[in-house]
Enzyme design. Sequence first.
Site, PDB file in Angstrom:
ATOM      1  N   ARG A 185      -8.979   0.838   9.241  1.00 33.15           N
ATOM      2  CA  ARG A 185      -8.477  -0.508   9.478  1.00 33.15           C
ATOM      3  C   ARG A 185      -9.466  -1.330  10.299  1.00 33.15           C
ATOM      4  NH1 ARG A 185      -2.834   0.446   8.934  1.00 33.15           N
ATOM      5  NH2 ARG A 185      -1.537  -1.395   9.114  1.00 33.15           N
ATOM      6  N   ARG A 213      12.001  -2.550  11.132  1.00 37.25           N
ATOM      7  CA  ARG A 213      10.956  -2.032  12.008  1.00 37.25           C
ATOM      8  C   ARG A 213      10.624  -3.101  13.026  1.00 37.25           C
ATOM      9  NH1 ARG A 213       6.165   0.261   8.313  1.00 37.25           N
ATOM     10  NH2 ARG A 213       4.923  -1.024   9.714  1.00 37.25           N
ATOM     11  N   LYS A 244       0.826  -1.215   0.000  1.00 39.11           N
ATOM     12  CA  LYS A 244       0.000   0.000   0.000  1.00 39.11           C
ATOM     13  C   LYS A 244       0.859   1.264   0.000  1.00 39.11           C
ATOM     14  CE  LYS A 244      -2.269  -0.857   3.832  1.00 39.11           C
ATOM     15  NZ  LYS A 244      -1.687  -2.142   4.222  1.00 39.11           N
ATOM     16  N   ARG A 264      12.014  -6.207   4.842  1.00 42.16           N
ATOM     17  CA  ARG A 264      11.915  -4.750   4.725  1.00 42.16           C
ATOM     18  C   ARG A 264      12.925  -4.061   5.636  1.00 42.16           C
ATOM     19  NH1 ARG A 264       6.143  -1.935   4.949  1.00 42.16           N
ATOM     20  NH2 ARG A 264       5.981  -2.798   7.041  1.00 42.16           N
ATOM     21  N   ARG A 289       0.403  -9.430  13.188  1.00 42.69           N
ATOM     22  CA  ARG A 289      -0.185  -8.375  12.354  1.00 42.69           C
ATOM     23  C   ARG A 289      -1.129  -8.963  11.313  1.00 42.69           C
ATOM     24  NH1 ARG A 289       4.867  -5.576  10.116  1.00 42.69           N
ATOM     25  NH2 ARG A 289       3.475  -4.186   8.956  1.00 42.69           N
TER      26      ARG A 289
HETATM   27  P1  ADP Z   1       1.565  -1.851   7.726  1.00 45.04           P
HETATM   28  O1  ADP Z   1       2.932  -2.048   7.218  1.00 45.04           O
HETATM   29  O2  ADP Z   1       1.119  -2.905   8.675  1.00 45.04           O
HETATM   30  O3  ADP Z   1       0.572  -1.513   6.655  1.00 45.04           O
HETATM   31  P2  ADP Z   1       1.370   0.819   8.905  1.00 45.04           P
HETATM   32  O4  ADP Z   1       2.618   1.529   8.716  1.00 45.04           O
HETATM   33  O5  ADP Z   1       0.189   1.212   8.099  1.00 45.04           O
HETATM   34  O6  ADP Z   1       1.704  -0.702   8.742  1.00 45.04           O
HETATM   35  O7  ADP Z   1       0.924   0.846  10.450  1.00 45.04           O
HETATM   36  C1  ADP Z   1       1.795   0.422  11.470  1.00 45.04           C
HETATM   37  C2  ADP Z   1       1.040   0.213  12.751  1.00 45.04           C
HETATM   38  O8  ADP Z   1       0.404   1.442  13.143  1.00 45.04           O
HETATM   39  C3  ADP Z   1      -0.092  -0.804  12.708  1.00 45.04           C
HETATM   40  O9  ADP Z   1       0.348  -2.124  12.912  1.00 45.04           O
HETATM   41  C4  ADP Z   1      -0.993  -0.308  13.836  1.00 45.04           C
HETATM   42  O10 ADP Z   1      -0.506  -0.679  15.104  1.00 45.04           O
HETATM   43  C5  ADP Z   1      -0.868   1.191  13.725  1.00 45.04           C
HETATM   44  N1  ADP Z   1      -1.906   1.760  12.845  1.00 45.04           N
HETATM   45  C6  ADP Z   1      -1.740   2.394  11.653  1.00 45.04           C
HETATM   46  N2  ADP Z   1      -2.902   2.783  11.119  1.00 45.04           N
HETATM   47  C7  ADP Z   1      -3.863   2.388  12.006  1.00 45.04           C
HETATM   48  C8  ADP Z   1      -5.285   2.463  12.033  1.00 45.04           C
HETATM   49  N3  ADP Z   1      -5.974   3.040  11.025  1.00 45.04           N
HETATM   50  N4  ADP Z   1      -5.922   1.946  13.111  1.00 45.04           N
HETATM   51  C9  ADP Z   1      -5.262   1.376  14.123  1.00 45.04           C
HETATM   52  N5  ADP Z   1      -3.936   1.242  14.158  1.00 45.04           N
HETATM   53  C10 ADP Z   1      -3.228   1.737  13.105  1.00 45.04           C
END
Ligand code: ADP
Length: 210
Positions: free
Chosen positions: A88, A156, A13, A123, A167
Amino acid sequence: MNLILLGAPGAGKGTQAEVICEKLGIPTISTGNMLRAAVKEGTEYGLKAKAAMDSGALVSDEIVIGILKDRIAQDDCKKGFILDGFPRTVPQAEALDAMGVRIDKVIELAVDEEVIKTRLTGRRVCLKCGATYHVTSKPPKTEGVCDVCGDPLVVRKDDEPATVIDRLKTYHEKTAPLKDYYEAQGKLVTVEGTDTVAGTSELMLKAIEG
Ligand code: ADP
Ligand code: ZN
């Protein structure tokens, strides 16, 4: 044009959001990046969010809805925006609807789970400027060093193998139901996310225009 990118962690994404954002000239809003920035700055909600993020769980709806709401109220979002990583959960999607935010399309990036695990654990990220790399598919020019700013690259915390499994579980439980939510609104388009970055973004742009 207001778009949502939906997909499992590691579906690509963030990478695709960058490409599409440039092509369409509208900003990408990544709640993940905003939360990581808050953690780094040590703000109040950053502190609250950190434990959840490190363990592969979600940050509370209340916190993320709050930061999203402030962000889309800013001027650069007037022409539209791409949401990467929000909503989410179903309550987050309902909150967007309740705010009166009109969503044009929801693009789901579909990627096989084994591919996702390889992508996430390989990553590497730069905590300073936010650039992301992959040990095999997108290595930096110098191993372990950011091409953009020269800072050292790190894994990360939530990309560690055990956390990746959590996750994905969180994704299936909390986020995957959004596919039905937006399908019911007639907004969901599914795009295969396994081509090259350029190939996938072309598919996505077609889906957005079509
Ligand atoms: P990913 O690589 O899992 O797509 P993101 O960078 O989008 O990760 O998000 C990292 C973390 O931040 C998630 O695992 C969650 O803990 C938190 N997070 C991000 N966006 C949201 C959301 N919309 N609702 C709840 N938690 C979120
Ligand atoms: Zn950097």
